[in-house]
Design a protein around this motif. Structure first.
Motif, PDB file in Angstrom:
ATOM      1  N   ASN A  96      41.297  29.967  36.916  1.00 52.97           N
ATOM      2  CA  ASN A  96      40.504  30.651  37.948  1.00 52.97           C
ATOM      3  C   ASN A  96      40.812  30.083  39.324  1.00 52.97           C
ATOM      4  O   ASN A  96      40.978  28.874  39.474  1.00 52.97           O
ATOM      5  N   THR A  97      40.902  30.982  40.288  1.00 56.05           N
ATOM      6  CA  THR A  97      41.053  30.474  41.659  1.00 56.05           C
ATOM      7  C   THR A  97      39.731  30.642  42.395  1.00 56.05           C
ATOM      8  O   THR A  97      38.943  31.538  42.106  1.00 56.05           O
ATOM      9  N   ILE A  98      39.514  29.756  43.315  1.00 57.12           N
ATOM     10  CA  ILE A  98      38.291  29.796  44.123  1.00 57.12           C
ATOM     11  C   ILE A  98      38.666  30.313  45.505  1.00 57.12           C
ATOM     12  O   ILE A  98      39.700  29.927  46.059  1.00 57.12           O
ATOM     13  N   THR A  99      37.838  31.224  46.030  1.00 60.17           N
ATOM     14  CA  THR A  99      38.102  31.731  47.382  1.00 60.17           C
ATOM     15  C   THR A  99      37.111  31.122  48.368  1.00 60.17           C
ATOM     16  O   THR A  99      35.898  31.161  48.150  1.00 60.17           O
ATOM     17  N   LYS A 121      35.795  31.287  52.234  1.00 60.50           N
ATOM     18  CA  LYS A 121      35.843  32.067  53.476  1.00 60.50           C
ATOM     19  C   LYS A 121      35.110  31.313  54.574  1.00 60.50           C
ATOM     20  O   LYS A 121      33.925  30.988  54.436  1.00 60.50           O
ATOM     21  N   LYS A 177      31.556  30.690  52.753  1.00 63.38           N
ATOM     22  CA  LYS A 177      31.285  31.318  51.458  1.00 63.38           C
ATOM     23  C   LYS A 177      32.320  30.819  50.463  1.00 63.38           C
ATOM     24  O   LYS A 177      33.524  30.935  50.717  1.00 63.38           O
ATOM     25  N   ILE A 178      31.836  30.209  49.360  1.00 59.10           N
ATOM     26  CA  ILE A 178      32.762  29.778  48.306  1.00 59.10           C
ATOM     27  C   ILE A 178      32.513  30.717  47.138  1.00 59.10           C
ATOM     28  O   ILE A 178      31.449  30.673  46.526  1.00 59.10           O
ATOM     29  N   ASP A 179      33.450  31.608  46.891  1.00 54.31           N
ATOM     30  CA  ASP A 179      33.221  32.776  46.011  1.00 54.31           C
ATOM     31  C   ASP A 179      31.947  33.471  46.505  1.00 54.31           C
ATOM     32  O   ASP A 179      31.936  33.907  47.632  1.00 54.31           O
ATOM     33  N   ASP A 180      30.875  33.534  45.690  1.00 55.04           N
ATOM     34  CA  ASP A 180      29.669  34.225  46.164  1.00 55.04           C
ATOM     35  C   ASP A 180      28.605  33.262  46.681  1.00 55.04           C
ATOM     36  O   ASP A 180      27.505  33.672  47.030  1.00 55.04           O
ATOM     37  N   GLU A 181      28.927  31.999  46.661  1.00 51.38           N
ATOM     38  CA  GLU A 181      27.942  31.003  47.049  1.00 51.38           C
ATOM     39  C   GLU A 181      27.996  30.756  48.562  1.00 51.38           C
ATOM     40  O   GLU A 181      29.087  30.573  49.122  1.00 51.38           O
ATOM     41  N   LYS A 217      32.744  23.027  41.476  1.00 52.03           N
ATOM     42  CA  LYS A 217      33.116  24.291  40.838  1.00 52.03           C
ATOM     43  C   LYS A 217      34.335  24.141  39.941  1.00 52.03           C
ATOM     44  O   LYS A 217      34.444  24.805  38.913  1.00 52.03           O
TER      45      LYS A 217
END
Lengths: 83, 387
Positions: A2-5, A7, A61-65, A82
């Motif tokens: 899994n990659t973490i996005t 923003k 924002k880290i994914d939806d967090e 994470k």
């Protein structure tokens, strides 16, 4: 894998409150996490206006967090957890 | 027809003040453009004072449509007399033109202007008037009709005498050399802006000087009659959110160049027009948020900080190129003739949090300031619409 996005909000309020320094993450993140974490800037995440409390910029924002009052350490900690 | 006018100057190499002076103004109601280029006797501060006085007085008189002959007498009599040379002197070229292209030009002592139409130099017939108080001073008065695509070049003798005494140009560049240079440049770049052409002329003059040192003040004024280049800047969310969609479509339908200044504004347009805003590329572009990309939009920047910085850049006296988002915005402004602002009146409360480390200007005020600079210093036509 899994990659973490991640923003980074670079809107006016966030930029002034510290996201200008968060841009250093562009170099730090690939060094530490390689291609497991993708980082990008965002022109405005619209969190300072929707969040009622205005004193919590900068936002990341880290994914939806949502991370408020974000600092480099705080963002790196969240990513570590994470992963 | 829009008249694109700009001036570039270079001061004499050993002076700290410009001895030539350029002023221009555009009357918003009548569309009349007035401009004066004056070259003061000598160089440095003394020349600066003489040319500044001459240009300022002449511009005011021309704006008021005063009789040009008596005006010139008043100006010549008003100048202080040089202690060394016992004369008072500043040459000038004065120009005014209405929006239909009827132009009036008065020259005294400056090199004759060059009028180019479709790659050829036009002849202009002068009426010569001799000063009543100074019999050695003659004014050339021209009345010409400019057409779309025409160009006029005014310059100080720093251009025509560039390179004087050098082995290549014993008599300097002269008007013939300037014409040759101009026609070649216009052939290569037929749509070149006045700003760029004036710069090229000054660089050419400086390049012809021995050791590339300006031996005199060098000024070039370029005038270009063109179809106006229109641009639209959308900044700030509309006061009523239910107008978002209508405003977005006004922006979409606009046919000129377009810019968005503001993160929320960009998000609104992206939402309403279904065009994604591409994530910003995080590069070190000075101390401003970087630009974003959006299909069909020429420039997308952050709002207030970028606008505030752009205003500072517009206030600078020296034309410096900045690479950050504000520098790109300034370039966007200067490459337009008619600039339209759509200013959303909604405030972002977060900007006025007392914890903010810097004071954030109110959008309306900063736009007003930018508009004033663009109108007065850069002679642009500006329209502001609050939404």
């Amino acid at each position: 894998m899994n990659t973490i996005t991640v923003k980074l909000c670079l809107g006016t309020a966030c930029y002034v409150m510290g996201s200008s320094h968060l841009q250093d993450l562009v170099d730090i993140i690939p060094d530490r996490f390689g291609d497991r974490v993708v980082i990008a800037g965002h022109n405005c995440l619209n969190l300072c206006t929707s969040n009622g409390e205005h004193a919590e910029s900068p936002y990341v924002k880290i994914d939806d967090e949502i991370i408020s009052n974000a600092t480099i350490e705080k963002v790196l900690d969240h990513i570590e957890k994470k992963l | 027809m829009f008249i694109d006018i700009d001036c570039t100057q270079q001061k004499k190499y050993d002076q700290n003040a410009y001895g030539d002076y350029f002023l221009s103004s555009r009357n918003k109601d009548t569309g009349k453009l007035a401009a004066v280029l004056s070259d003061g006797l000598g160089s440095g501060i003394k020349a600066n004072i003489l040319s500044c006085m001459t240009a300022t007085m002449l511009l005011k008189f021309i704006e008021a449509d005063a009789d040009i002959q008596s005006v010139c007498e008043i100006v010549m009599n008003a100048l202080p007399v040089c202690r060394v040379r016992k004369i008072s002197y500043a040459t000038f070229s004065a120009f005014d033109c209405n929006d239909e292209g009827f132009a009036r030009i008065v020259e005294e002592g400056n090199p004759q202007f060059v009028w180019v139409r479709e790659g050829e130099v036009m002849d202009a017939v002068a009426r010569v008037v001799t000063s009543a108080t100074f019999p050695n001073r003659h004014m050339q008065i021209y009345n010409i009709k400019l057409e779309l695509g025409d160009r006029l070049i005014f310059c100080s003798d720093g251009v025509t005498q560039a390179g004087l005494g050098s082995p290549a140009l014993k008599l300097g560049l002269r008007r013939e050399g300037l014409i040759e240079f101009l026609l070649k440049k216009l052939q290569d770049q037929p749509d070149i802006s006045s700003r760029d052409l004036a710069k090229l002329i000054v660089n050419c003059a400086k390049g012809n000087e021995v050791d590339k040192k300006a031996r005199d003040d060098i000024s070039a004024v370029s005038i270009y009659c063109r179809q106006p280049r229109e641009s639209l800047i959308f900044t700030g969310p509309p006061y009523h959110a239910d107008k978002d969609n209508a405003c977005a479509y006004v922006f979409k339908r606009f046919t000129g160049k377009k810019a968005i200044c503001g993160g929320t504004t960009a998000n609104i347009l992206a939402r309403e027009l279904h065009i994604p805003v591409e994530a910003q590329i995080l590069t070190n572009a000075g101390s401003l948020p970087p630009v974003s990309k959006m299909k069909g939009v020429d420039l997308v920047t952050e709002g207030i900080l970028t606008l505030t910085r752009a205003c500072e850049y517009l206030e600078e006296t020296e034309a410096v190129t900045h690479n950050d988002a504000a520098g790109q915005l300034v370039k966007f402004f200067l490459e337009s003739d008619c600039i339209n602002f759509m200013v959303g009146a909604k405030l972002n409360q977060a900007h006025y949090d007392p914890n903010m480390p810097i004071e954030i200007e109110i959008r309306k005020n900063i736009i007003k300031k930018i508009a004033k600079l663009l109108e007065t210093k850069y002679i642009k036509t500006v329209n502001i619409k609050y939404i």
